[in-house]
Design an enzyme around this catalytic site. Structure first.
Site, short mmCIF file in Angstrom:
data_model
loop_
_atom_site.label_atom_id
_atom_site.label_comp_id
_atom_site.label_asym_id
_atom_site.label_seq_id
_atom_site.Cartn_x
_atom_site.Cartn_y
_atom_site.Cartn_z
CD GLU A 429 36.23 39.26 41.07
OE1 GLU A 429 35.17 38.83 40.60
OE2 GLU A 429 36.75 40.33 40.72
CD GLU A 522 39.33 37.50 36.11
OE1 GLU A 522 38.73 38.55 35.82
OE2 GLU A 522 38.89 36.65 36.91
#
Ligand code: GAL
Length: 993
Positions: A429, A522
């Site tokens: 991220e 994820e």
């Protein structure tokens, strides 16, 4: 020895410099060597202040190294998920900057003298310092660290040259330029949190070593290349020995053919001891021969397609936090292997180096990730993820390039000798731009033998493997089919544009991503009770070759042991340490609780990650071998036809990887058929006899007739003078509420439509149902008696459940039929016809409380762990026995838990009264608790829950799924509980059934 440090100068802000760090040696392998080492771990002197220039340091005290100072009495930990806890003011940080000044004396051991005289060097190695440190010896600057979870080394030979004691000073600041690139979702906490050592580096020693152990699946032969380097980076001639292969060769650029080898894989983690020797140093390591390849859209290890049954792992411990207990490394890997996980992503930084050694030894595929995240640039405290900060973020800010490229190189250099690492990830991220692209290139330049992954290269333009997080089952299916719907293309385009990138229309029409393997970097956000639908996710990996599984978020709840205002021992989360900005219990979202007790989600994962699939019918079992390399000879099969009372050996077929067979089962009479597989022998941390997978078939009709009570002669309801009723042993009050059963008193019995919301239904989710349920008062629903009277031998009670401020509600009819031994209750719940379609019910069920406090439960149903409509993998039908305490799941934030599905018979004993017997031949969910739903709903920490002197029994005819909405999809449509009419029955008896 104590030369004072130079005077503070507030204008020299070393902690804000870019490129970050000063004087550090280039990254290199973490090697086990016979060269002398001196650990500097232990008790150091410590002074704490709030200014990085050290001008306000307090009194000197003692502190443990490694450790985080916030967990040793200084300052407080703070938890934020995305946002920076300081102003975003790159590269600056506030003047108020928690600062820990560490000091100790260091003395070069006397027996290093000869080597030093011969030109040896002394290195000072820090394995982890959060977030930046300046180092002095005897008041002279040595250097500055950069990269909290990256090893940093300094050459301190000259500084320590004079004999005797020297003074080592390490000033660590909490906030630095590193903070901006280390915005991972975890506690903000600081200090020297990994080991510190002094290393003697002999002349002619092996400064760095790079091994490449390749395996050719076509020939079965291995090859080994070992390149040794001197400190100046020049190649070093050394001897390589592999006793297990009778190999002795020179190091160098050419690979040596080592002949036939047993390859390394997670299924068979074969390692070979390797020694690399020069005249002055011997280094030992263990290598595994394996080949990792991206072959079009297929990710292969040793030639076979691999499905990652993985988890994301942060380093957390309830006492020492990110500073790790060494034992946790082995324990985590053991738990992963015992629960059928085969892969782990080291989110979001390289782990303690011991962890990777255990992954090599026990067999886990590792995505090793760099220490890098900048999430706070695209979501800040002023509002949503609108991309305003993204353009200034490090992905596009060339000022960061040198430091970030160096970071990528550094972690790869430390870890590239590990067989377990099958992919590198630059980080998490951090948006996408020229800098992330350069980081990927740097990783490739340092190690070309492994694919590189980075999720936020959403179209997979410069990475080798396509990945996304939290994609829905439906979206993933589109990826598997290699065809994205226009809506999904728009969504991905918007995601990429949120990084302030110029993304043309049609960018996702035919992206490189769809030519590459896909993984969920994820998925299945395991916060609290959940995540749901692992089954549906894993099924996709069997349908679509490009889908290679993924990594559950996440391994462990990061709760920290503390005490609340009332003195309860609790696991603290965001906000429990006085933080102004925090993200509450979002830090507790693991498969194991803070103390590493497996949560039911780990047992669910164990089932859906099983290397062998079982589909049981009454007469046969369909067995799917999902191993990539192994047959089933390591497993023992067993079958039970009597709900697991007895087992018979089941001969397993010789099934090659990927093969499926239908195996006939012995004839039996019972309504249940159970098959289980256990290990024959111990393999690493998985013991012999360990349950790998169990599955069953339950014939509901036959089970119903087998458990239906033989009805005694019906008795007629009697109305007493005070308006109350009796029906056999049952006592009902004048409002038609069941208040007793023979000697047994009952309280608060009746229909129950509520549950303590799970994390996926609470405030920080995609669908905050809790607020809507509470707004209509579902948690405090009102009951009104409509009618009570005998209907033949039944007593019929009609009530209305009403919700404050609304005409919404439900009509309820309860029909009680009694005999000498007990009472049967048939309940029909009819919610209002105009119930909002998008508002599911938490449950439809019936609850009662027993003041006699039974605390032992035996039930026939699914167990041993909890299940909800979209979880509960691995539960099978049997008669399970448990204490009341063991039926609870101590989720860090209290919420609905403990439901056992398909209960047909139960007995609650212990406490002060007769036992309560329950029967529900059609199967009901059963939860038994020492507290009410209201208590579970009201408390914010497990440790604050208080038993109220009753035992609460909740029967559920239907439950809403738990999903993953705290950070993922809602429950799939088939697991949504609409406000529908439901009829269910059960029988209560106040004696042994
Ligand atoms: C992801 C992130 C993880 C974690 C997770 C939520 O977006 O990569 O670090 O924050 O969400 O628990």
């Amino acid at each position: 020895m104590s030369t004072p440090l130079p005077p503070a100068d507030p204008t020299v802000r070393w902690w804000e410099e870019l490129p970050a760090g000063r004087n550090r040696l280039r990254g290199r392998a973490h090697l086990h060597s016979d060269a002398p080492e001196l650990s500097l771990d232990g008790t150091w002197q410590f002074r704490y202040g709030t200014r990085a220039d050290g001008s306000d340091l307090g009194e000197s005290a003692e502190i443990e190294v490694p450790g985080l100072w916030q967990l040793q009495g200084y300052g407080a930990p703070q938890y934020t998920n995305v946002i920076y806890p300081i102003p975003r003011d790159v590269p600056h940080v506030p003047d108020e900057n928690p600062t820990g000044h560490y000091g100790r004396s260091v003395q070069v051991p006397a027996d290093w003298a000869a080597e030093l005289a011969a030109g040896a060097r002394v290195l000072l190695r820090f394995q982890g310092v959060d977030s930046a440190a300046k180092v002095w010896i005897d008041g002279a600057e040595i250097g500055v660290t950069a990269g909290s979870r990256l090893t940093q080394e300094f050459d301190v030979t000259d500084a320590l040259a004079a004999p005797g004691e020297h003074r080592l000073d390490v000033r660590v600041v909490q906030w630095s330029v590193n903070t901006y690139v280390e915005d991972q979702d975890m506690w903000w906490a600081s200090g020297i949190f990994r080991s510190v050592d002094l290393l003697l580096r002999p002349t002619g020693g092996i400064h760095d070593l790079v091994t490449v152990a390749d395996y050719d699946p076509a020939t079965g032969r291995g090859s080994l290349r070992a390149s040794a380097y001197a400190a100046d980076g020049s190649p070093l001639a050394a001897t390589l020995e592999v006793p297990g292969l009778d190999l002795s060769a020179a190091t160098g650029q050419d690979a040596t053919d080592v002949g036939e080898v047993r390859p390394w894989s997670a299924e068979d983690p074969q390692l070979y001891d390797v020694t690399v020797r020069t005249d002055s140093e011997t280094v030992t390591l263990r290598v595994g021969f394996r080949r990792v390849e991206v072959d079009g859209e297929i990710f292969r290890i040793n030639g076979e397609r691999i499905v990652f049954r993985g988890v994301n792992r942060h380093e957390a411990d309830p006492v020492v936090g990110r500073a790790q207990q060494l034992a946790n490394q082995d324990l985590d890997v053991a738990l992963m292997k015992q629960h059928n996980l085969n892969a782990v992503r080291t989110s979001h930084y390289p782990p303690h180096q011991r962890f990777l050694e255990v992954c090599d030894e026990a067999g886990l595929y590792v995505i090793c990730e760099g220490d890098f995240e900048t999430h706070g640039f695209h979501a800040d405290s002023t509002g949503g993820e609108d991309g305003t900060g993204a353009a200034e973020g490090p992905a596009q800010n060339l000022l960061f390039e040198e430091s970030l490229v160096e970071r990528s190189d550094r972690f790869v250099r430390r870890d590239r000798n590990h067989a377990s690492i099958v992919m590198w990830s630059i980080g998490n991220e951090a948006a996408s731009g020229p800098v992330t692209e350069a980081m990927v290139a740097a990783v490739r330049a340092t190690d070309a033998t492994r694919p590189v992954i980075y999720e936020q290269d959403y179209a997979a333009e410069y990475v080798d493997v396509f990945s996304l997080m939290y994609s829905t089952v439906e979206e993933t299916e589109q990826i598997g089919r290699r065809e994205l719907s226009p809506e999904y293309q728009d969504k991905l385009t918007a995601m990429l544009r949120s990084f302030a990138l110029d993304v043309p229309e049609g960018h996702f029409a035919d992206p490189p991503a769809l030519t590459k393997p896909f993984v969920w970097i994820e998925y299945a956000h395991a916060m609290g009770n959940g995540a749901g639908s692992l089954e549906e996710y894993m099924e996709l990996t069997e349908q679509y070759p490009a889908l290679h599984g993924g990594f559950i978020w996440e391994w462990i709840d990061h709760g920290l042991e503390t005490t609340d205002a009332e003195g309860n021992r609790i696991y603290g989360y965001g906000g429990d340490f006085g933080e102004r900005l925090h993200d509450s219990n979002f830090v507790a979202d693991g498969l194991v609780l803070p103390d590493r007790t497996p949560s039911p989600a780990l047992l669910d994962a164990k089932h859906h990650y099983s290397p062998v699939g079982l589909e049981v019918s009454p007469t046969s079992v369909r067995i799917t071998n999902r191993y990539a390399f192994s047959d089933l000879t390591g497993l023992r099969g067993e079958v039970s036809g009597d709900a697991q009372e007895s087992w018979q050996e089941l001969e397993l077929p010789a099934l090659a990887p990927g093969e499926v067979a239908e195996v006939a089962l012995p004839m039996h009479d019972g309504p249940t058929t159970t098959v289980r597989l256990r290990t024959r022998e111990a393999q690493g941390p998985v013991p012999a006899g360990h349950l790998v997978v169990a599955a069953d078939h339950v014939d509901a009709e036959r089970l119903r007739s087998a458990t239906a009570p033989s009805a005694g002669a019906a008795l007629v309801p009697q109305r007493l003078e005070d308006g109350s009723w009796t029906l056999g042993p049952a006592r009902l009050d004048d409002l038609g509420r069941l208040v007793g059963l023979g000697e047994l008193d009952l309280e608060q019995a009746g229909v129950d439509l509520y549950r303590a919301p799970v994390d996926n239904e609470r405030a920080r989710t995609r669908n905050p149902l809790e607020a809507r349920w509470k707004r209509i008062g579902l948690d405090v629903a009102r009951r009104r008696l409509v009618e009570i009277g005998a209907d033949g031998d039944a007593l019929v009670v009609r009530t209305r459940i009403g919700l404050d401020g609304s005409a919404l509600g439900a009509d309820v009819t309860e029909r009680f039929r009694g005999d000498a031994a007990g009472v049967e209750v048939q309940v029909t719940v009819t919610p209002s016809a105009f119930w909002p379609e998008d508002l599911p019910l938490p449950r439809i069920g019936w609850t009662l409380a027993l003041p006699s406090r039974p605390d032992q439960v035996e039930y026939a149903g699914y167990g041993p762990h909890e299940s909800y409509p979209d979880t509960g993998g691995g539960t099978t039908f049997a008669t399970w026995r448990s204490s009341l305490a063991d039926l609870q799941v101590p989720y860090v934030f209290p919420q609905e838990n403990g439901n056992r599905a398909g209960m047909v018979r139960a007995q609650l004993t212990g406490g002060s009264g007769p036992s309560l017997g329950l029967r529900a031949p059609a199967g009901l969910g059963l939860a038994v608790r020492p507290w009410s739903t209201a208590e579970l709903d009201a408390r914010a920490h497990d440790g604050a829950l208080r038993p109220d002197g009753r035992t609460w029994v909740t029967l559920s005819a239907a439950l809403h799924g738990v999903g993953s909405a705290a950070c993922g999809p809602l429950p799939l449509p088939q697991y949504v509980l609409p406000a529908r009419e439901e009829t269910f029955s059960f029988r209560l008896e106040a004696a042994t059934l």
